[in-house]
Design a protein around this motif. Structure first.
Motif, PDB file in Angstrom:
ATOM      1  N   LEU A 124      15.223   6.639   8.140  1.00  0.00           N
ATOM      2  CA  LEU A 124      14.931   7.416   9.348  1.00  0.00           C
ATOM      3  C   LEU A 124      14.588   6.530  10.509  1.00  0.00           C
ATOM      4  CD1 LEU A 124      12.637  10.428   7.966  1.00  0.00           C
ATOM      5  CD2 LEU A 124      15.083  10.005   8.322  1.00  0.00           C
ATOM      6  N   GLY A 125      14.005   5.219  10.276  1.00  0.00           N
ATOM      7  CA  GLY A 125      13.795   4.447  11.224  1.00  0.00           C
ATOM      8  C   GLY A 125      12.845   4.510  12.470  1.00  0.00           C
ATOM      9  N   CYS A 126      12.521   5.699  12.566  1.00  0.00           N
ATOM     10  CA  CYS A 126      11.929   5.804  13.875  1.00  0.00           C
ATOM     11  C   CYS A 126      10.428   6.400  13.613  1.00  0.00           C
ATOM     12  CB  CYS A 126      12.570   6.239  15.096  1.00  0.00           C
ATOM     13  SG  CYS A 126      13.223   8.122  14.355  1.00  0.00           S
ATOM     14  N   VAL A 127       9.714   6.627  12.617  1.00  0.00           N
ATOM     15  CA  VAL A 127       8.580   7.395  12.264  1.00  0.00           C
ATOM     16  C   VAL A 127       7.536   6.421  11.418  1.00  0.00           C
ATOM     17  CG1 VAL A 127       9.295   8.737  10.325  1.00  0.00           C
ATOM     18  CG2 VAL A 127       7.422   9.471  11.867  1.00  0.00           C
ATOM     19  N   ARG A 128       6.473   6.510  11.785  1.00  0.00           N
ATOM     20  CA  ARG A 128       5.316   5.578  10.957  1.00  0.00           C
ATOM     21  C   ARG A 128       4.360   6.369  10.374  1.00  0.00           C
ATOM     22  NH1 ARG A 128       5.609   0.808   9.340  1.00  0.00           N
ATOM     23  NH2 ARG A 128       3.510   0.252   9.076  1.00  0.00           N
ATOM     24  N   ASN A 151       6.483   3.746   4.632  1.00  0.00           N
ATOM     25  CA  ASN A 151       7.003   3.237   5.933  1.00  0.00           C
ATOM     26  C   ASN A 151       8.408   2.470   5.774  1.00  0.00           C
ATOM     27  OD1 ASN A 151       5.496   4.727   7.753  1.00  0.00           O
ATOM     28  ND2 ASN A 151       3.839   3.490   7.257  1.00  0.00           N
ATOM     29  N   ARG A 152       8.138   1.681   4.654  1.00  0.00           N
ATOM     30  CA  ARG A 152       9.429   0.659   4.273  1.00  0.00           C
ATOM     31  C   ARG A 152      10.626   1.417   4.095  1.00  0.00           C
ATOM     32  NH1 ARG A 152      11.964  -1.340  -0.170  1.00  0.00           N
ATOM     33  NH2 ARG A 152      10.164  -0.491  -1.310  1.00  0.00           N
ATOM     34  N   VAL A 153      10.465   2.519   3.100  1.00  0.00           N
ATOM     35  CA  VAL A 153      11.572   3.425   2.714  1.00  0.00           C
ATOM     36  C   VAL A 153      11.992   4.268   3.985  1.00  0.00           C
ATOM     37  CG1 VAL A 153      12.000   5.188   1.162  1.00  0.00           C
ATOM     38  CG2 VAL A 153      10.717   3.288   0.124  1.00  0.00           C
ATOM     39  N   LEU A 154      10.911   4.901   4.642  1.00  0.00           N
ATOM     40  CA  LEU A 154      11.301   5.588   5.757  1.00  0.00           C
ATOM     41  C   LEU A 154      12.039   4.953   6.816  1.00  0.00           C
ATOM     42  CD1 LEU A 154       8.258   7.929   6.073  1.00  0.00           C
ATOM     43  CD2 LEU A 154      10.357   8.577   5.007  1.00  0.00           C
ATOM     44  N   GLY A 155      11.644   3.668   6.908  1.00  0.00           N
ATOM     45  CA  GLY A 155      12.508   2.852   7.908  1.00  0.00           C
ATOM     46  C   GLY A 155      13.784   2.503   7.560  1.00  0.00           C
ATOM     47  N   LEU A 156      14.085   2.702   6.361  1.00  0.00           N
ATOM     48  CA  LEU A 156      15.651   2.134   5.757  1.00  0.00           C
ATOM     49  C   LEU A 156      16.324   3.766   6.189  1.00  0.00           C
ATOM     50  CD1 LEU A 156      14.996   0.707   2.406  1.00  0.00           C
ATOM     51  CD2 LEU A 156      15.754  -0.464   4.552  1.00  0.00           C
ATOM     52  N   SER A 180       0.889  -1.118  -0.080  1.00  0.00           N
ATOM     53  CA  SER A 180      -0.003   0.066  -0.001  1.00  0.00           C
ATOM     54  C   SER A 180       0.815   1.112   0.029  1.00  0.00           C
ATOM     55  CB  SER A 180      -0.966  -0.050   1.109  1.00  0.00           C
ATOM     56  OG  SER A 180      -0.097   0.294   2.271  1.00  0.00           O
ATOM     57  N   LEU A 181       0.353   2.341  -0.295  1.00  0.00           N
ATOM     58  CA  LEU A 181       1.324   3.593  -0.153  1.00  0.00           C
ATOM     59  C   LEU A 181       1.905   3.741   0.970  1.00  0.00           C
ATOM     60  CD1 LEU A 181      -0.730   6.294  -1.987  1.00  0.00           C
ATOM     61  CD2 LEU A 181       1.215   5.215  -2.903  1.00  0.00           C
TER      62      LEU A 181
END
Length: 159
Positions: free
Chosen positions: A35-39, A28-33, A22-23
């Motif tokens: 930034l790691g700490c925000v959903r 969140n997968r890309v941000l996790g790589l 889903s968007l």
């Protein structure tokens, strides 16, 4: 915002294959790589923009209010991300003020080069989230559109 490898300012993100994600899951997968700490969730969605040209892309823009502690955590994890120093040169805070000279702060920041729809998205978010009074935002944008005075070479008397 982030300073990218090419010297342009942009927001963290990436491409999402809608066949698998889903968007929000893809984001969140890309941000996790990085930034790691925000959903982000559907509630954080602000707008979408279709870019024209040979590579048409739909840019979806999400925004989330953070505490100062959350912002510090993100800035620290961004330095340790796998893309830091290669794709991303670092995080950049947007100045939400204008100095007395009417150029320092937000107007000077807006004079930078932005990737794709990032400048439009930034201005939209500042307006819609009431982060900068609308008249101050309009003044900052107008200040960046005024022609620059020619620098005078006092030694040679040429412009």
């Amino acid at each position: 915002m982030q300073m990218r490898f090419d010297g342009l300012l942009g927001f963290p993100g990436g491409f999402v294959d809608r066949r698998y994600w889903s968007l929000e899951d893809g984001l969140n997968r890309v941000l996790g790589l990085g930034l790691g700490c925000v959903r982000l969730t559907e509630a954080d969605y602000l707008c979408s923009h279709l870019t024209e040209g040979p590579h048409r892309v739909v840019a979806h823009f999400y925004a989330r209010q953070l505490t100062l502690e959350e912002l510090h955590t993100i800035e620290i994890s961004a330095v340790h991300s796998r893309d830091h120093g290669m794709e991303v040169m670092g995080m950049v805070r947007v100045p939400l003020y204008t100095q007395k000279d009417r150029m320092g702060g937000l107007p000077n920041f807006l004079a930078n080069s932005f990737v794709g729809t990032a400048k439009f998205q930034l201005l939209f978010a500042l307006k819609i989230l009431n982060m900068v009074p609308e008249e101050k935002l309009a003044e900052a944008v107008a200040a960046t559109q005024k022609p620059k005075k020619a620098a005078i070479d006092h030694a040679g008397g040429t412009a």
